[in-house]
Design a protein around this motif. Structure first.
Motif, short mmCIF file in Angstrom:
data_model
loop_
_atom_site.label_atom_id
_atom_site.label_comp_id
_atom_site.label_asym_id
_atom_site.label_seq_id
_atom_site.Cartn_x
_atom_site.Cartn_y
_atom_site.Cartn_z
N VAL A 121 -3.79 9.40 -10.45
CA VAL A 121 -3.70 8.43 -9.34
C VAL A 121 -3.11 9.14 -8.14
N CYS A 122 -3.75 8.96 -6.98
CA CYS A 122 -3.23 9.50 -5.72
C CYS A 122 -2.80 8.35 -4.83
N LEU A 123 -1.53 8.29 -4.48
CA LEU A 123 -1.00 7.28 -3.56
C LEU A 123 -1.09 7.83 -2.14
N VAL A 124 -1.95 7.21 -1.33
CA VAL A 124 -2.22 7.71 0.03
C VAL A 124 -1.16 7.14 0.96
N GLY A 125 0.00 7.78 0.99
CA GLY A 125 1.07 7.34 1.87
C GLY A 125 2.39 7.22 1.15
N LYS A 126 3.46 7.62 1.81
CA LYS A 126 4.80 7.59 1.23
C LYS A 126 5.25 6.18 0.91
N GLY A 127 4.84 5.20 1.74
CA GLY A 127 5.30 3.83 1.57
C GLY A 127 4.90 3.21 0.25
N ILE A 128 3.76 3.64 -0.30
CA ILE A 128 3.34 3.08 -1.59
C ILE A 128 4.30 3.51 -2.69
N TRP A 129 4.63 4.79 -2.68
CA TRP A 129 5.55 5.28 -3.71
C TRP A 129 6.95 4.67 -3.56
N GLU A 130 7.38 4.42 -2.35
CA GLU A 130 8.68 3.77 -2.14
C GLU A 130 8.70 2.37 -2.75
N ALA A 131 7.55 1.64 -2.66
CA ALA A 131 7.47 0.31 -3.27
C ALA A 131 7.52 0.41 -4.79
N VAL A 132 6.80 1.39 -5.35
CA VAL A 132 6.84 1.58 -6.80
C VAL A 132 8.26 1.92 -7.26
N TRP A 133 8.93 2.75 -6.50
CA TRP A 133 10.30 3.15 -6.85
C TRP A 133 11.24 1.94 -6.82
N ARG A 134 11.11 1.08 -5.83
CA ARG A 134 11.98 -0.09 -5.73
C ARG A 134 11.78 -1.02 -6.92
N GLY A 154 -4.29 7.34 11.72
CA GLY A 154 -4.18 8.01 13.01
C GLY A 154 -2.96 7.58 13.79
N LEU A 155 -2.32 6.48 13.40
CA LEU A 155 -1.11 6.01 14.07
C LEU A 155 0.13 6.77 13.64
N ALA A 156 0.06 7.44 12.48
CA ALA A 156 1.21 8.19 11.98
C ALA A 156 1.15 9.62 12.51
N ALA A 157 2.12 9.98 13.33
CA ALA A 157 2.15 11.31 13.94
C ALA A 157 3.38 12.10 13.52
N GLY A 158 3.95 11.77 12.36
CA GLY A 158 5.15 12.46 11.92
C GLY A 158 4.90 13.86 11.40
#
Length: 331
Positions: free
Chosen positions: A237-250, A291-295
């Motif tokens: 499984v590939c989680l496309v974005g850090k926010g998904i993994w943060e939700a799983v962690w919580r 495209g909105l994420a420029a970090g």
């Protein structure tokens, strides 16, 4: 005696000028500016005696200024003052303003015809804010299941994954080797048969960007995602974005992930979809493709995705799965 006759003649003239029945006149003008030489006396006091003449001569002379004031007062009473044209207009304006009654706003007549303004043409907005035309592509035993945060507005309307032109999803799939060409969003539902790659999201509600989702929505999507993975059993499984993994962690730990605890790439010992008889699918956390994420720079994102691409290519070789080349008419 000639002197007496002269004086008598002057008194007669004075009596004639001071006749009470006459209209008041400007004595200053009548006597050619020599009014101060004449003494106003009654007819009883006007005698020929030397004492009277002496008394008349010894009386003080009337000043010109006092006479002018008296004459002006007489003339003012005789003739009313006419205001100048400017003053007349000012008085009329003042009287008009004072006498004018207060105006009241009258409601429009019910018989007045309304303008027939055409109604605005409704703009088709596609699905509502809680609906999306995008469908999961999760056949059993995929090599890789890609998990996004939620559909964007264009994705929800079109039904194609990562449909916005600014999104880097299709570019990164190609540069990493997961796909042999850069596909269009309309090829979303061809990925399982071409590359053994599927797609889903942790939240189905479409929004302009992922920041518009609440933590409650993200947390609620975790058990649903776990159930999908357990049912279809992809190899990874590939989680496309850090926010998904943060939700799983919580959801798993009941707290947010610390900065030192997070890293991109494979998450050791953190399989998803664990169920009886199956150990679950390993989890790879990739960068967001929005495209909105420029970090992060594009080069940094490509390096992380390249690690995943190498694993996918190797697994396909192990399976003997040969990616199919799309025909020219299908492109």
């Amino acid at each position: 005696m000639p002197r007496t006759e002269s004086h008598s003649t002057r008194e007669d003239e004075l009596a004639f000028e001071l006749d009470p029945e006459d209209v008041p006149v400007n004595k200053l003008t009548s006597f050619h500016g020599r009014l101060q030489h004449f003494l106003h006396r009654s007819s009883d006091e006007m005698t020929d005696s030397p004492a009277a003449r002496t008394t008349a001569i010894s009386q003080p002379t009337i000043k010109l200024e006092d006479t002018e004031t008296k004459d002006q007062a007489i003339q003012d009473r005789a003739e009313p003052i006419k205001p100048s044209p400017k003053r007349r207009k000012a008085v009329q304006a003042t009287s008009t303003t004072i006498s004018r009654p207060p105006t009241r706003s009258t409601p429009p007549s019910p018989n007045k015809r309304k303008r027939n303004t055409p109604a605005p043409t409704p703009i088709p907005l596609g699905p509502s804010a809680t609906e999306s035309l995008l469908r999961d592509t999760i056949p059993p035993n995929l090599i890789l299941l890609l998990v996004g945060v939620n559909p964007g507005i264009m994705t929800g309307i079109s039904g194609y994954a990562y449909a916005h032109p600014s999104n880097l999803f299709w570019k990164l799939l190609h540069s990493s080797g997961i796909t042999s060409m850069r596909h269009k969003p309309s090829d979303t539902y061809k990925l399982p048969s071409l590359y053994s790659v599927g797609n889903t999201n942790i939240v189905e509600r479409p929004t302009r960007d992922a920041s518009m989702l609440s933590r409650a929505e993200m947390n609620a999507g975790v058990p649903v995602l776990e159930a999908k993975i357990a049912a279809q059993r992809p190899e990874a499984v590939c989680l496309v974005g850090k926010g998904i993994w943060e939700a799983v962690w919580r959801v798993r730990r009941g707290r947010g992930i610390r900065k030192e605890e997070f890293r991109y790439g494979w998450q050791e010992g953190e399989n998803m979809g664990v169920c009886e008889g199956w150990a679950g699918a390993p989890v790879f956390v990739a960068t967001t493709t929005s495209g909105l994420a420029a970090g992060m720079k594009l080069v940094e994102k490509e390096a992380i995705w390249a690690e995943l691409g190498e694993w996918v290519v190797r697994k396909r070789q192990e399976r003997g799965f040969v990616p199919q080349i799309m025909k020219q008419e299908d492109i």
